[in-house]
Design an enzyme around this catalytic site. Sequence first.
Site, PDB file in Angstrom:
ATOM      1  N   GLU A  40       0.803  -1.235   0.000  1.00 13.66           N
ATOM      2  CA  GLU A  40       0.000   0.000   0.000  1.00 13.66           C
ATOM      3  C   GLU A  40       0.837   1.287   0.000  1.00 13.66           C
ATOM      4  OE1 GLU A  40      -2.928  -0.332   3.140  1.00 13.66           O
ATOM      5  OE2 GLU A  40      -3.430  -2.370   2.581  1.00 13.66           O
ATOM      6  N   GLU A  69      -5.946 -10.955  -0.884  1.00 13.96           N
ATOM      7  CA  GLU A  69      -6.735 -10.753   0.348  1.00 13.96           C
ATOM      8  C   GLU A  69      -8.241 -10.742   0.028  1.00 13.96           C
ATOM      9  OE1 GLU A  69      -5.329  -7.338   2.519  1.00 13.96           O
ATOM     10  OE2 GLU A  69      -3.250  -7.663   1.930  1.00 13.96           O
TER      11      GLU A  69
HETATM   12  O1  G3I Z   1      -3.369 -10.121  18.845  1.00 14.36           O
HETATM   13  C1  G3I Z   1      -3.360  -8.828  19.477  1.00 14.36           C
HETATM   14  C2  G3I Z   1      -3.825  -8.935  20.906  1.00 14.36           C
HETATM   15  O2  G3I Z   1      -2.882  -9.729  21.630  1.00 14.36           O
HETATM   16  C3  G3I Z   1      -3.909  -7.554  21.506  1.00 14.36           C
HETATM   17  O3  G3I Z   1      -4.454  -7.635  22.803  1.00 14.36           O
HETATM   18  C4  G3I Z   1      -4.804  -6.663  20.636  1.00 14.36           C
HETATM   19  C5  G3I Z   1      -4.788  -5.244  21.194  1.00 14.36           C
HETATM   20  O4  G3I Z   1      -5.149  -4.345  20.151  1.00 14.36           O
HETATM   21  O5  G3I Z   1      -4.300  -6.606  19.284  1.00 14.36           O
HETATM   22  C6  G3I Z   1      -4.289  -7.909  18.713  1.00 14.36           C
HETATM   23  O6  G3I Z   1      -3.753  -7.773  17.441  1.00 14.36           O
HETATM   24  C7  G3I Z   1      -4.672  -7.281  16.466  1.00 14.36           C
HETATM   25  C8  G3I Z   1      -4.577  -8.240  15.291  1.00 14.36           C
HETATM   26  O7  G3I Z   1      -5.296  -7.755  14.126  1.00 14.36           O
HETATM   27  C9  G3I Z   1      -5.126  -9.597  15.713  1.00 14.36           C
HETATM   28  O8  G3I Z   1      -5.158 -10.450  14.623  1.00 14.36           O
HETATM   29  C10 G3I Z   1      -4.232  -5.887  16.063  1.00 14.36           C
HETATM   30  O9  G3I Z   1      -4.486  -4.996  17.139  1.00 14.36           O
HETATM   31  C11 G3I Z   1      -5.022  -5.438  14.840  1.00 14.36           C
HETATM   32  O10 G3I Z   1      -4.521  -4.190  14.373  1.00 14.36           O
HETATM   33  C12 G3I Z   1      -4.824  -6.455  13.713  1.00 14.36           C
HETATM   34  O11 G3I Z   1      -5.625  -6.046  12.616  1.00 14.36           O
HETATM   35  C13 G3I Z   1      -5.213  -6.582  11.346  1.00 14.36           C
HETATM   36  C14 G3I Z   1      -4.888  -5.382  10.445  1.00 14.36           C
HETATM   37  O12 G3I Z   1      -4.574  -5.850   9.102  1.00 14.36           O
HETATM   38  C15 G3I Z   1      -3.688  -4.604  10.959  1.00 14.36           C
HETATM   39  O13 G3I Z   1      -2.541  -5.430  10.963  1.00 14.36           O
HETATM   40  C16 G3I Z   1      -6.387  -7.363  10.768  1.00 14.36           C
HETATM   41  O14 G3I Z   1      -6.590  -8.556  11.509  1.00 14.36           O
HETATM   42  C17 G3I Z   1      -6.107  -7.731   9.318  1.00 14.36           C
HETATM   43  O15 G3I Z   1      -7.251  -8.313   8.705  1.00 14.36           O
HETATM   44  C18 G3I Z   1      -5.722  -6.486   8.512  1.00 14.36           C
HETATM   45  O16 G3I Z   1      -5.350  -6.917   7.220  1.00 14.36           O
HETATM   46  C19 G3I Z   1      -4.997  -5.865   6.314  1.00 14.36           C
HETATM   47  C20 G3I Z   1      -3.824  -6.352   5.486  1.00 14.36           C
HETATM   48  O17 G3I Z   1      -2.740  -6.678   6.323  1.00 14.36           O
HETATM   49  C21 G3I Z   1      -3.446  -5.312   4.449  1.00 14.36           C
HETATM   50  N1  G3I Z   1      -4.586  -4.994   3.594  1.00 14.36           N
HETATM   51  C22 G3I Z   1      -5.748  -4.508   4.368  1.00 14.36           C
HETATM   52  C23 G3I Z   1      -6.180  -5.548   5.383  1.00 14.36           C
HETATM   53  C24 G3I Z   1      -7.401  -5.091   6.154  1.00 14.36           C
HETATM   54  O18 G3I Z   1      -7.092  -3.974   6.912  1.00 14.36           O
END
Ligand code: G3I
Length: 463
Positions: A261, A371
């Site tokens: 991105e 994705e």
């Molecule tokens: O696992 C931790 C947990 O231990 C903690 O307590 C909690 C506190 O916020 O966070 C948890 O992690 C979260 C994680 O997903 C869990 O799977 C993160 O906060 C959260 O930000 C993360 O979100 C992911 C996001 O990307 C950011 O990395 C989403 O699952 C994921 O679907 C999303 O995927 C993105 C692709 O990488 C790029 N393209 C867009 C897509 C959707 O946003």
Amino acid sequence: MKNKILLICTMILFSFTSCSNENEGMNNGLKIPMANAAADVTNTSFRAKWNYVSLSKTYLLDVSLSPDFATFVPNYNSKVVTDLNEVVTGLDGGTKYYYRVRAQNESQISVYSNVITVITTGSSVIPEDPTFLKVKANKLANPFFVGVAIKANQLTSGSAYDVVLKNEFSSISAEYEMKMDPISTASGVYNWSAADKIVKYGNDNGINVHGHALVWHNAVPAWLKNFKGTDAEFALEVKKYITDVVTRYAGKVKSWDVVNEAVADNGTMRSTVFLTRMGPDYVKDCFKWAREAANAAGDKDLLLFYNDYATSDNLPKQNQVYVIVDALKAASLIDGVGFQMHNTYLSPTKAQIETDINKAVAKGLKIHISELDMAMNPKGDITTFTNERNLLQKAKYKEIVKIYNALPKANKYALTVWGFKDNESWIPFNSVDLNRPWNDWPLLFDANFKIKSAHTGFLEGLD
Ligand code: G3I
């Protein structure tokens, strides 16, 4: 006298034929390799083996489901191997495979070796059901990986995720745990546990592992966000991170989203900490560092992808992405383009997707639909998943799978869905990234792991 002349002619003829027979295996110096019986046969892999050929530098390995090698097992069409054996993975249980090799050096390739037949052990756990996505995809004339986004805690042996994953998918991407923020807790300090578990699961089960993602503006750990050093020192931190991660997973992770991105929705370069501190060449620098690390680790097969979203229905963004892709291709640094495809049933259209993807095809790049999910309530006009939207979703999954399946063999890599179950998708009730504080049902399985019509649409797209 007459008999003598006949004898001499026969001898001359024999000497020519024997000479040609003697040279039969030689192709300007390289003899025919001798392929040997496979070893270490399991229900998803075997070790192909062959003898050394003098003057050879590497070997080209073919693996196929048919003795005529009309099609090839993904990744095993003239696969370059430096050793005298190669563990072939990602196979189906209880299936007959064929392999052969050629020897090669800087200027020559030998003729094919003998063909070895090997039957993988019966799949002890999982019936090879043709209604499983990867089973059907693997039987295509030009197969491709069917991927799914996963979390390390889903990979417990025997869990519903574990069983469905091994039934239906041949590739995995970490939804979160192979990004920079969960891995890098300080400069040169790493928490590898989740990423190691994911990579080991893929490698142990013959499942392709796609690395997502080395550099992304939404996955910058706090220590790097607040980095107090100079811009040059910042760039060295990014280089060190890329080098350490690619080196650790060399030969285990088959492909990486090197940069994710980098282009804003208005078609300009996204204003990220990487652009600000490393300058407009940061994308190329990241790809260069990833390639250097892979080469230094002896991983000549690593595929490097640029990954982005919503390019098909946004031409300014699409054009800027291809400016980046062209620059990377000119530097021989890119192998493929990841099209995230977080689509809705309203957009993008089939024509828009094909126009977008075909630009990468024309550049000889691999295509990863990286994705895929299909939001069915983008405007929040329904509160339950109606049968009308259910059938619309089936049609839209079928449409995009057909588009991907129609790609030329050389451009196919993987089609990855972004999760298992609707209720675990990033989309429902997402008022932060999407401003959609309501429910949605974007994936192939419902909250009870029940197969949806979308899954049937996916299968029909493989016809
Ligand atoms: O696992 C931790 C947990 O231990 C903690 O307590 C909690 C506190 O916020 O966070 C948890 O992690 C979260 C994680 O997903 C869990 O799977 C993160 O906060 C959260 O930000 C993360 O979100 C992911 C996001 O990307 C950011 O990395 C989403 O699952 C994921 O679907 C999303 O995927 C993105 C692709 O990488 C790029 N393209 C867009 C897509 C959707 O946003």
